[in-house]
Design a protein around this motif. Structure first.
Motif, mmCIF file in Angstrom:
data_model
loop_
_atom_site.group_PDB
_atom_site.id
_atom_site.type_symbol
_atom_site.label_atom_id
_atom_site.label_comp_id
_atom_site.label_asym_id
_atom_site.label_seq_id
_atom_site.Cartn_x
_atom_site.Cartn_y
_atom_site.Cartn_z
ATOM 1 N N ARG A 1 -5.616 34.569 -1.046
ATOM 2 C CA ARG A 1 -6.453 34.759 -2.228
ATOM 3 C C ARG A 1 -6.493 33.485 -3.057
ATOM 4 O O ARG A 1 -5.582 32.683 -3.004
ATOM 5 C CB ARG A 1 -5.963 35.934 -3.078
ATOM 6 N N ARG A 2 -7.588 33.348 -3.796
ATOM 7 C CA ARG A 2 -7.722 32.220 -4.715
ATOM 8 C C ARG A 2 -8.151 32.766 -6.053
ATOM 9 O O ARG A 2 -9.265 33.285 -6.186
ATOM 10 C CB ARG A 2 -8.735 31.196 -4.214
ATOM 11 N N ALA A 3 -7.258 32.642 -7.032
ATOM 12 C CA ALA A 3 -7.567 33.072 -8.389
ATOM 13 C C ALA A 3 -8.319 31.968 -9.114
ATOM 14 O O ALA A 3 -8.218 30.789 -8.730
ATOM 15 C CB ALA A 3 -6.281 33.410 -9.134
ATOM 16 N N PRO A 4 -9.064 32.298 -10.147
ATOM 17 C CA PRO A 4 -9.822 31.283 -10.903
ATOM 18 C C PRO A 4 -8.905 30.174 -11.398
ATOM 19 O O PRO A 4 -7.887 30.435 -12.044
ATOM 20 C CB PRO A 4 -10.413 32.081 -12.065
ATOM 21 N N LYS B 1 -6.910 28.307 -9.775
ATOM 22 C CA LYS B 1 -5.620 28.173 -9.086
ATOM 23 C C LYS B 1 -5.813 27.809 -7.626
ATOM 24 O O LYS B 1 -6.907 27.918 -7.082
ATOM 25 C CB LYS B 1 -4.820 29.471 -9.203
ATOM 26 N N ARG C 1 -5.295 28.267 -3.561
ATOM 27 C CA ARG C 1 -5.276 29.396 -2.647
ATOM 28 C C ARG C 1 -3.824 29.731 -2.301
ATOM 29 O O ARG C 1 -3.010 28.831 -2.102
ATOM 30 C CB ARG C 1 -6.040 29.030 -1.387
ATOM 31 N N GLU D 1 -3.418 39.742 -12.954
ATOM 32 C CA GLU D 1 -3.018 38.556 -12.184
ATOM 33 C C GLU D 1 -3.437 38.653 -10.720
ATOM 34 O O GLU D 1 -3.375 37.653 -9.993
ATOM 35 C CB GLU D 1 -1.501 38.355 -12.270
ATOM 36 N N ASP D 2 -3.866 39.830 -10.289
ATOM 37 C CA ASP D 2 -4.349 39.995 -8.915
ATOM 38 C C ASP D 2 -5.833 39.644 -8.794
ATOM 39 O O ASP D 2 -6.380 39.655 -7.683
ATOM 40 C CB ASP D 2 -4.146 41.433 -8.433
ATOM 41 N N THR D 3 -6.484 39.348 -9.902
ATOM 42 C CA THR D 3 -7.889 38.963 -9.867
ATOM 43 C C THR D 3 -8.057 37.677 -9.059
ATOM 44 O O THR D 3 -7.422 36.664 -9.352
ATOM 45 C CB THR D 3 -8.425 38.753 -11.292
ATOM 46 N N ALA D 4 -8.912 37.739 -8.038
ATOM 47 C CA ALA D 4 -9.086 36.594 -7.143
ATOM 48 C C ALA D 4 -10.153 36.927 -6.109
ATOM 49 O O ALA D 4 -10.556 38.089 -5.960
ATOM 50 C CB ALA D 4 -7.777 36.260 -6.421
ATOM 51 N N TYR E 1 -10.453 37.280 -2.279
ATOM 52 C CA TYR E 1 -9.530 37.560 -1.184
ATOM 53 C C TYR E 1 -10.210 37.211 0.134
ATOM 54 O O TYR E 1 -11.346 37.634 0.396
ATOM 55 C CB TYR E 1 -9.116 39.022 -1.196
ATOM 56 N N THR F 1 -11.651 42.022 -9.087
ATOM 57 C CA THR F 1 -11.476 41.776 -10.514
ATOM 58 C C THR F 1 -10.720 42.947 -11.129
ATOM 59 O O THR F 1 -11.158 44.099 -10.995
ATOM 60 C CB THR F 1 -12.831 41.619 -11.224
#
Length: 121
Positions: free
Chosen positions: A38-41, A43, A45, A87-90, A92, A118
């Motif tokens: 996953r890659r969060a905004p 951040k 991967r 914090e799981d927003t990303a 996937y 989201t």
């Protein structure tokens, strides 16, 4: 050429659940180690979970252990995500890496296009 297609992303409230799916051609999952990144905004991967080609072994990032479950059946792989938090927003990504190589992003041969998750607070 292996094509991976994710689905199941969306908007969910904190504490909720989602299940992601990754579809591939017949036989793909028995020839590769499969998993999710996953890659969060803003951040990098990061690794989320993997499942061995046999399906007998799974491994999770500490941040999702106990909340996420990876599985596969036939030509689909799943990521059941429970107790989601913001914090799981990303985005996937489903990913396939050669069985003989460590499951790291740099060893992934095939990526899906990603599905956005989201989690609202």
């Amino acid at each position: 050429q292996v094509q991976l297609q994710e689905s199941g992303g969306g908007l969910v409230q904190a504490g909720g659940s989602l299940r992601l799916s990754c579809a591939a051609h017949e036989g793909t999952f028995s020839r590769y180690t499969m998993g999710w990144f996953r890659r969060a905004p803003g951040k990098e991967r990061e690794f989320v979970a993997l499942i061995s080609w046999s399906g007998e072994s799974t491994y999770y990032a500490d941040s999702v252990k106990g909340r996420f479950t990876i599985s596969k059946r036939n030509d689909e792989m799943y990521l059941q995500m429970n107790s989601l938090n913001p914090e799981d927003t990303a985005v996937y990504y489903c990913a396939a890496a050669p069985i003989a190589e460590p499951y790291r992003a740099q060893n992934v041969h095939y990526w899906g296009k990603g599905t956005l998750v989201t989690v609202s607070s």
